[in-house]
Design a protein around this motif. Structure first.
Motif, PDB file in Angstrom:
ATOM      1  N   GLU A   1       0.830  -1.204   0.000  1.00 46.64           N
ATOM      2  CA  GLU A   1       0.000   0.000   0.000  1.00 46.64           C
ATOM      3  C   GLU A   1       0.864   1.254   0.000  1.00 46.64           C
ATOM      4  O   GLU A   1       0.764   2.103   0.891  1.00 46.64           O
ATOM      5  CB  GLU A   1      -0.941  -0.012   1.220  1.00 46.64           C
ATOM      6  CG  GLU A   1      -1.802  -1.255   1.344  1.00 46.64           C
ATOM      7  CD  GLU A   1      -2.813  -1.386   0.215  1.00 46.64           C
ATOM      8  OE1 GLU A   1      -3.140  -0.349  -0.407  1.00 46.64           O
ATOM      9  OE2 GLU A   1      -3.272  -2.505  -0.041  1.00 46.64           O
TER      10      GLU A   1
ATOM     11  N   THR B   1       2.515   4.850  -0.698  1.00 49.84           N
ATOM     12  CA  THR B   1       1.972   6.202  -0.822  1.00 49.84           C
ATOM     13  C   THR B   1       2.807   6.977  -1.832  1.00 49.84           C
ATOM     14  O   THR B   1       4.031   6.917  -1.815  1.00 49.84           O
ATOM     15  CB  THR B   1       2.010   6.935   0.538  1.00 49.84           C
ATOM     16  OG1 THR B   1       1.270   6.162   1.490  1.00 49.84           O
ATOM     17  CG2 THR B   1       1.411   8.324   0.427  1.00 49.84           C
ATOM     18  N   GLU B   2       2.141   7.704  -2.710  1.00 52.46           N
ATOM     19  CA  GLU B   2       2.855   8.467  -3.731  1.00 52.46           C
ATOM     20  C   GLU B   2       3.838   9.421  -3.081  1.00 52.46           C
ATOM     21  O   GLU B   2       3.525  10.111  -2.113  1.00 52.46           O
ATOM     22  CB  GLU B   2       1.868   9.247  -4.595  1.00 52.46           C
ATOM     23  CG  GLU B   2       2.514   9.938  -5.776  1.00 52.46           C
ATOM     24  CD  GLU B   2       1.495  10.581  -6.703  1.00 52.46           C
ATOM     25  OE1 GLU B   2       1.899  11.338  -7.604  1.00 52.46           O
ATOM     26  OE2 GLU B   2       0.290  10.316  -6.513  1.00 52.46           O
TER      27      GLU B   2
ATOM     28  N   GLN C   1       6.656   3.782   8.488  1.00 57.07           N
ATOM     29  CA  GLN C   1       5.720   4.919   8.556  1.00 57.07           C
ATOM     30  C   GLN C   1       5.322   5.196  10.007  1.00 57.07           C
ATOM     31  O   GLN C   1       5.289   6.343  10.449  1.00 57.07           O
ATOM     32  CB  GLN C   1       4.490   4.606   7.705  1.00 57.07           C
ATOM     33  CG  GLN C   1       3.794   5.823   7.115  1.00 57.07           C
ATOM     34  CD  GLN C   1       3.141   6.695   8.176  1.00 57.07           C
ATOM     35  OE1 GLN C   1       2.573   6.187   9.139  1.00 57.07           O
ATOM     36  NE2 GLN C   1       3.230   8.001   8.004  1.00 57.07           N
TER      37      GLN C   1
ATOM     38  N   ASP D   1       6.775   8.083   4.217  1.00 58.18           N
ATOM     39  CA  ASP D   1       5.958   7.313   3.278  1.00 58.18           C
ATOM     40  C   ASP D   1       6.825   6.764   2.158  1.00 58.18           C
ATOM     41  O   ASP D   1       7.738   7.442   1.673  1.00 58.18           O
ATOM     42  CB  ASP D   1       4.857   8.199   2.682  1.00 58.18           C
ATOM     43  CG  ASP D   1       3.808   8.583   3.716  1.00 58.18           C
ATOM     44  OD1 ASP D   1       3.463   7.721   4.542  1.00 58.18           O
ATOM     45  OD2 ASP D   1       3.334   9.741   3.686  1.00 58.18           O
TER      46      ASP D   1
ATOM     47  N   GLU E   1       6.813   4.762  -1.667  1.00 55.35           N
ATOM     48  CA  GLU E   1       5.986   4.477  -2.840  1.00 55.35           C
ATOM     49  C   GLU E   1       6.271   3.103  -3.426  1.00 55.35           C
ATOM     50  O   GLU E   1       5.367   2.396  -3.853  1.00 55.35           O
ATOM     51  CB  GLU E   1       6.223   5.553  -3.905  1.00 55.35           C
ATOM     52  CG  GLU E   1       5.338   5.413  -5.122  1.00 55.35           C
ATOM     53  CD  GLU E   1       5.448   6.593  -6.072  1.00 55.35           C
ATOM     54  OE1 GLU E   1       4.720   6.605  -7.082  1.00 55.35           O
ATOM     55  OE2 GLU E   1       6.260   7.507  -5.799  1.00 55.35           O
TER      56      GLU E   1
END
Length: 297
Positions: free
Chosen positions: A43, A45-46, A122, A128, A130
């Protein structure tokens, strides 16, 4: 028009040939990546605009047994400012693994693969990620020998000898030119009083040396072969198009150097023995979090 068409067909054929040649040149006697790694949805995150954050995990795969990640890093490539940063997270760092409580950081991979490692980073550091990339040590050897067939120049700081179930490390102090297996031994060595502290520094030193080899390595011409050589030993959620895109941009706009940070060594820590966990690296969690976020901006 026909000339351009023929040109692009030839370029495509060359890329395919080089990729296939690299794949054939991989160590046929070594097992490929365990396909169970990374089955859990990642999952990611950009990343912030202009930056790409990648979780880099090096593993010592031995058959089908569950393994902890031997090397844990965060790589950040800032295309807007042409900057490359590398964070080494020491594997014995004492952290809170979501759903499992406080354990060594490298336990997160053994319990829940790259996704649980992402969650742990995180949760503890507020960073975060990616993408992820898992590389087996056999892949490291293969890509080093592809990028630098004549070896990689390294200053070995002292005589090193150690034998385990993976390999025998036997290196002499001084200026050396190391092949893939020898370079892996140099990066893995921790059989002295400094343990993981100096090993992390050597890993960063090795990556800087490989960066120089890659840049002087006729650039894009050999990139497809390098990708083919490492493919059996890598698992990642990055597509080939993205990898080639980052590789092309890196070659065309190569940073002069890259900045490094080691957590928690560069922030401060103390050795602690915890029942059931053994020796861990205790640290000021808020201070560590702030230092890492500041470094990656």
């Amino acid at each position: 028009m026909l000339g351009f068409f023929i040109f692009f067909v030839l370029i495509g054929a060359y890329i395919l040939y080089e990729y296939t040649a690299g794949l054939r040149g991989a160590n046929e006697d070594a097992p490929g990546m365990n396909e169970s790694y990374g089955d859990e949805p990642f999952e990611g995150t950009e990343s912030p605009e202009g930056k790409t954050n990648v979780l880099l995990l090096g593993i010592d795969q031995r058959g089908e047994e569950t393994t902890r990640s031997d090397t844990i890093m965060i790589g950040q490539y800032d295309t807007d400012n042409n900057q490359l940063k590398l964070v080494s997270l020491m594997r014995d760092t004492y952290v809170n693994i979501p759903g499992y409580g406080y354990k060594k950081l490298n336990a997160a991979f053994a319990i829940g693969g790259p996704e649980l490692m992402r969650q742990t980073i995180q949760e503890n550091f507020g960073v975060d990620l990616e993408y992820y990339s898992i590389i087996d040590f056999n892949g490291f050897v293969s890509i080093v020998n592809t990028i630098a067939p004549d070896g990689v120049p390294i200053t070995v700081e002292k005589d090193m000898y150690y034998k385990d179930g993976v390999q025998t490390i036997d290196l002499k102090a001084g200026e050396q030119t190391l092949d893939g297996k020898e370079l892996l031994g140099y990066a893995r060595f921790r059989n002295d009083s400094y343990g993981d502290l100096m090993r992390v520094e050597r890993q960063q030193k090795v990556l800087k040396a490989l960066k120089e080899e890659f840049v002087s390595f006729t650039g894009l011409a050999r990139l497809p072969r390098a990708l083919g050589a490492i493919q059996p030993y890598v698992k990642t959620n990055m597509g080939t198009t993205s990898i080639l895109g980052f590789g092309t941009d890196f070659l065309l706009n190569t940073p002069d150097d890259f900045e490094t940070l080691t957590i928690p060594k560069d922030v401060g820590y103390s050795n602690l023995r915890v029942p059931g966990e053994g020796a861990v690296l205790s640290h000021d969690e808020e201070k560590t979090r702030e230092a890492l976020q500041s470094f990656l901006e």
